[in-house]
Structure formats: C-alpha cells, structure tokens
Enzyme design. Structure first.
Site, PDB file in Angstrom:
ATOM      1  N   ARG A   1     -11.880  -0.310  13.672  1.00 45.11           N
ATOM      2  CA  ARG A   1     -10.799   0.746  12.499  1.00 45.11           C
ATOM      3  C   ARG A   1     -11.981   0.161  12.234  1.00 45.11           C
ATOM      4  O   ARG A   1     -13.332   0.918  11.411  1.00 45.11           O
ATOM      5  CB  ARG A   1      -9.797   0.315  12.598  1.00 45.11           C
ATOM      6  CG  ARG A   1      -9.053   1.208  11.276  1.00 45.11           C
ATOM      7  CD  ARG A   1      -7.194   0.862  10.408  1.00 45.11           C
ATOM      8  NE  ARG A   1      -7.513   0.189  10.578  1.00 45.11           N
ATOM      9  CZ  ARG A   1      -5.886  -0.319  10.197  1.00 45.11           C
ATOM     10  NH1 ARG A   1      -5.202   1.347   9.899  1.00 45.11           N
ATOM     11  NH2 ARG A   1      -5.225  -1.131   9.637  1.00 45.11           N
TER      12      ARG A   1
ATOM     13  N   LYS B   1       0.332  -0.952  -0.025  1.00 42.74           N
ATOM     14  CA  LYS B   1      -0.238   0.603   0.065  1.00 42.74           C
ATOM     15  C   LYS B   1       0.966   1.244   0.149  1.00 42.74           C
ATOM     16  O   LYS B   1       2.487   1.110  -0.044  1.00 42.74           O
ATOM     17  CB  LYS B   1      -0.819  -0.581   1.356  1.00 42.74           C
ATOM     18  CG  LYS B   1      -0.222   0.007   2.427  1.00 42.74           C
ATOM     19  CD  LYS B   1      -1.377  -0.205   3.479  1.00 42.74           C
ATOM     20  CE  LYS B   1      -0.660  -0.194   4.668  1.00 42.74           C
ATOM     21  NZ  LYS B   1      -1.169  -0.493   6.182  1.00 42.74           N
TER      22      LYS B   1
ATOM     23  N   MET C   1      10.010  24.532   0.550  1.00 40.44           N
ATOM     24  CA  MET C   1       8.687  23.458  -0.873  1.00 40.44           C
ATOM     25  C   MET C   1      10.103  22.877  -1.943  1.00 40.44           C
ATOM     26  O   MET C   1       9.526  21.360  -1.808  1.00 40.44           O
ATOM     27  CB  MET C   1       7.883  24.172  -1.587  1.00 40.44           C
ATOM     28  CG  MET C   1       7.324  23.445  -2.085  1.00 40.44           C
ATOM     29  SD  MET C   1       5.566  23.992  -2.926  1.00 40.44           S
ATOM     30  CE  MET C   1       4.931  25.145  -2.491  1.00 40.44           C
TER      31      MET C   1
ATOM     32  N   TYR D   1      13.782  31.210   4.536  1.00 43.28           N
ATOM     33  CA  TYR D   1      12.166  32.220   4.806  1.00 43.28           C
ATOM     34  C   TYR D   1      12.293  31.663   6.921  1.00 43.28           C
ATOM     35  O   TYR D   1      12.864  31.485   7.636  1.00 43.28           O
ATOM     36  CB  TYR D   1      10.631  31.132   4.832  1.00 43.28           C
ATOM     37  CG  TYR D   1      10.888  30.991   3.309  1.00 43.28           C
ATOM     38  CD1 TYR D   1      10.177  32.322   2.721  1.00 43.28           C
ATOM     39  CD2 TYR D   1      11.029  29.353   2.869  1.00 43.28           C
ATOM     40  CE1 TYR D   1       9.964  32.109   1.240  1.00 43.28           C
ATOM     41  CE2 TYR D   1      10.451  29.999   1.432  1.00 43.28           C
ATOM     42  CZ  TYR D   1       9.880  30.712   0.897  1.00 43.28           C
ATOM     43  OH  TYR D   1      10.064  31.142  -1.073  1.00 43.28           O
TER      44      TYR D   1
HETATM   45  C1  LIG Z   1      -0.788  -2.066   6.903  1.00 41.86           C
HETATM   46  C2  LIG Z   1      -1.701  -2.776   7.059  1.00 41.86           C
HETATM   47  C3  LIG Z   1      -0.784  -4.217   7.646  1.00 41.86           C
HETATM   48  C4  LIG Z   1       1.289  -3.818   6.972  1.00 41.86           C
HETATM   49  O1  LIG Z   1       1.635  -3.569   8.380  1.00 41.86           O
HETATM   50  P1  LIG Z   1       3.181  -2.409   9.217  1.00 41.86           P
HETATM   51  O2  LIG Z   1       2.948  -2.502  10.554  1.00 41.86           O
HETATM   52  O3  LIG Z   1       3.985  -2.073   7.967  1.00 41.86           O
HETATM   53  O4  LIG Z   1       3.512  -4.184   8.832  1.00 41.86           O
HETATM   54  C5  LIG Z   1      -0.740  -5.442   7.777  1.00 41.86           C
HETATM   55  N1  LIG Z   1      -2.688  -5.066   8.099  1.00 41.86           N
HETATM   56  C6  LIG Z   1      -3.011  -4.114   7.443  1.00 41.86           C
HETATM   57  C7  LIG Z   1      -4.207  -4.434   7.385  1.00 41.86           C
HETATM   58  C8  LIG Z   1      -2.359  -3.221   7.498  1.00 41.86           C
HETATM   59  O5  LIG Z   1      -3.133  -2.182   7.271  1.00 41.86           O
END
Ligand SMILES: *Cc1c(COP(=O)(O)O)cnc(C)c1O
Length: 393
Positions: free
Chosen positions: A146, A48, A323, A275
C-alpha cells in the site's frame, strides 16, 4: 482553517429524532482492557474516519483526558481538526503524504509518515525552511503493498535519515494485511521481515526508534508484533475486526443508533411497500416508518434483510430502504408514533432485552463492520453520555 466538506446542516440532537449515542466511558474501559493485554507496549488509539464514526473531536478530547501518549489518524485534515479542537497530544498521521503538505504538518505540530527517500527529502527541506525539526515515523512495507518502502529496499531510506538535520525519526512501523485471519502464516512472515529491517539500528549501534505494527487483529492474536506500541482501531470501539480473530480481549461496543417512529399505517394485502414495489404482504399488516435511510449510512443493500428492535422485540425492515426513510413490518403488534426504534444497540422490553450489533448490519449489507461504522453519516447527531473518569487501576 476551513474544511470545505464540513457538515453545514445543523446536527443538533433536538432537531432530529435520530441519534447516535456514544458511551465514552466504554471507550475508556476498552482502552484499559487493551492496555492490560499488551503490557508494556504503548497503546495509540486510532481515530481516523471520524473516530470510526464515533466523532473525531469528542473522542480525541476524551482520549487526551485519559492521558494517552499518542493518537493516530489517517489524514492531515483529521490531525488539524484535532489541533483546532485543542488536542495537544502527539498525533501521528498514518496515511501517505504529498510533499506539498509538509509545511502544514509542521505548522500544526503533527507527526509525519515517511515512506520513501523522496518524501524524506521533501520533509527535510520543508523543516529546514521552517527552522524546525520534523518528527517522522518511517513506513516499511512488509507485505501490504500500500504505502511504505519495501522491506528489501529499506536500508537506503534508513541511511538517508542519518543525513537529515531537520528530521527526527521517532518511530518506524509496518502494517499487516492478514492479522485478523485464522491462518497467521503470512502475518508472521511480515513480523520477520520487519525485524530484519530493524537490525539496521543494532548494526549501526544506533538507538531503535519506536517500533510498531499491531492493528486490532494483531493485538488480539500476535503478541510478537506488539513491540513498543500498538495501534488498535476497531477494537477500541468495542467491535472485533473479524469473526475469525481470537477474542482474547473483552471489549464492549460504545454506540447505540436509535430513532423514533414518525408514521403508522395499516397496509392491505397486495399493496407493495417502497420503491420498486419489492415487498408486499398477503395479509393485512401494520407498518411503521422510521426517518433513517441510506443517506444516513443505513445501507440500501440491507433492504429485505435488516431488522430493528422495538421494546425488546425484533421486526423486519420491509421494502427498499430509501435515502431518508425505511419501513418496518410489525404484523399485528402495537407501536405508536414517537416510539423508540433501535437500529444498533440494546432494546429493553418488559421481560426481554434484545440487541443488534454492528456485525449484524455488516452481514445484512454484505460488508465488514468497519464500513458500517465509518459510513454513519455526519448528519446523524452524536450524543455523548457524560464523560466519566476511569476508576483507578
Ligand atoms: C486503520 C489502521 C489501523 C487500525 O486498524 P484496526 O484494524 O481498526 O485496528 C492501524 N494502523 C494503520 C496503519 C491503519 O491504517
């Protein structure tokens, strides 16, 4: 499919003196080290957020070439980008979904996360309409609050899946809130809650789907959570999830963030830099300018704290990070236009090698390594070292 926020600026490496160099073979050896550590559990690398900044498509293609059984991403569009890049490995989208997205998941052969009975019904309807069977993993909330059905309400969802003709429950999973902590009490409670939910399958004499809950923290320190599959993210990229987590697997970072000096000048005492005029020297110093800024993900919050490497030596970033540029005080040392600057990674001098880690940047910025990695902007060109096949064994 067009993704509207895809970068439109060319990220051709030749155009810019700034690069993120990624050693794919390091990802391969990290994956191998994790696999050796977790034994029989399958390792599903998590890609991700642009593969934690390392580049979703190239990392996805590389993971496929290594023969991983599954890839995990957070969002639907990340799965679609991988499919469009020719990645045919099964992909689990871990995040929450909208019912209206279900047809797109099915069209691209992506595995859905189902976190409630209502979502299950929406997926069942979409799959029936498309004349396919949707592969899903059920998400159980054991303490993260969550997404996911609460562990104490999960039975209804599990029962409902038995009535769905167009849904195949391939997996069932949960997620830790504190697996990277020193105190694992609450993580262990989450494992127990998950195991309670899983008893449903035994009680109904049904085969148990793939069970998984381990993120990087749990891979490192909670063997009882490995089950059938583990989901390491940050560990794959050679970064530990926290300072507290046991370093039970040896991994190495895969990226080097570098740039080149574009300007050199001598700054007089009492002449402030950048800045807000937040920094000035009381003696004459040499200051060089680097074409990287917070617009690249080099956080402004690191102003006054960050350091960089030139020929194996550390120098402080001075003044406010802009930036697109920042300044470095090299005192009376010499450095020239075009000289290499290392922001993250190793730098070699004549007799010394120094390095700066993603953890260092996180400390300077007052954040966690995850946020540093995932904020390296897509305008920084990624350069990949030659993909190397892994040695056998
Ligand atoms: C991001 C995520 C992971 C991986 O997490 P790490 O701490 O980077 O290993 C695993 N499972 C879910 C559901 C996640 O959202």
């Amino acid at each position: 499919m067009q993704i509207s926020n895809h970068p439109t600026i060319s990220t051709n490496a030749d155009l810019r003196p700034t690069h993120l160099q990624i050693d794919l073979a390091r990802l391969g050896s990290n994956l191998q080290a994790i696999q050796a550590h977790v034994g029989g559990a399958q390792v599903m690398p998590i890609l991700k957020a642009n593969a934690y900044g390392h580049g979703l498509v190239r990392v996805g293609q590389y993971m496929q070439s290594l023969g991983v059984g599954r890839i995990g991403v957070a969002y639907l569009e990340e799965g679609i980008l991988l499919r469009e890049a020719g990645v045919t490995t099964p992909i689990l989208v871990l995040g929450g979904i909208l019912g209206s997205q279900a047809p797109l998941f099915l069209q691209h052969g992506l595995t859905l996360t189902v976190s409630s009975t209502q979502k299950l019904e929406q997926v069942e309807a979409a799959a029936a309409a498309a004349g396919v069977v949707a592969k899903v993993h059920l998400k159980i909330d054991t303490g993260m609050e969550r997404i996911g059905v609460h562990y104490y309400n999960a039975e209804g969802l599990l029962e409902a899946t038995l009535r769905c003709k167009h849904v195949e429950v391939e997996g069932i999973f949960s997620h830790f809130a504190n697996a990277d902590a020193a105190d694992l009490t609450s993580a262990r409670l989450q494992v127990e809650r998950f195991q309670e939910v899983l008893r449903f399958y035994e009680q109904h004499s049904l085969p148990t789907p793939l069970r998984h809950m381990a993120n990087s923290g749990a891979v490192l320190q909670l063997p009882e959570s490995w089950m059938d599959l583990v989901r390491p993210g940050i560990l794959l990229y050679g970064v530990y999830p926290s300072a507290q987590a046991q370093r039970s697997v040896a991994v190495q970072p895969a990226l080097t963030w570098s740039s080149r000096i574009v300007y050199f000048k001598v700054v007089r005492p009492g002449h402030p830099v950048s800045y807000g005029s937040t920094w000035q020297s009381d003696h004459e110093v040499r200051v060089v300018t680097v074409p990287v800024g917070y617009g690249d993900g080099y956080f402004r919050a690191m102003s006054g704290k960050a350091q960089v490497l030139i020929k194996g030596k550390r120098y402080p970033v001075v003044g406010t990070i802009c930036m697109d540029q920042f300044m470095v005080n090299i005192e009376q040392d010499s450095a020239f236009n075009e000289d290499e600057i290392i922001l993250v990674g190793e730098s070699q001098g004549e007799h010394i090698t120094e390095s700066i880690s993603v953890e260092d940047l996180a400390a300077w910025a007052g954040t966690i390594p995850y946020e540093i990695l995932t904020n390296i902007n897509t305008r920084v060109p990624r350069v990949y070292l030659q993909d190397q096949p892994l040695a056998d064994g």
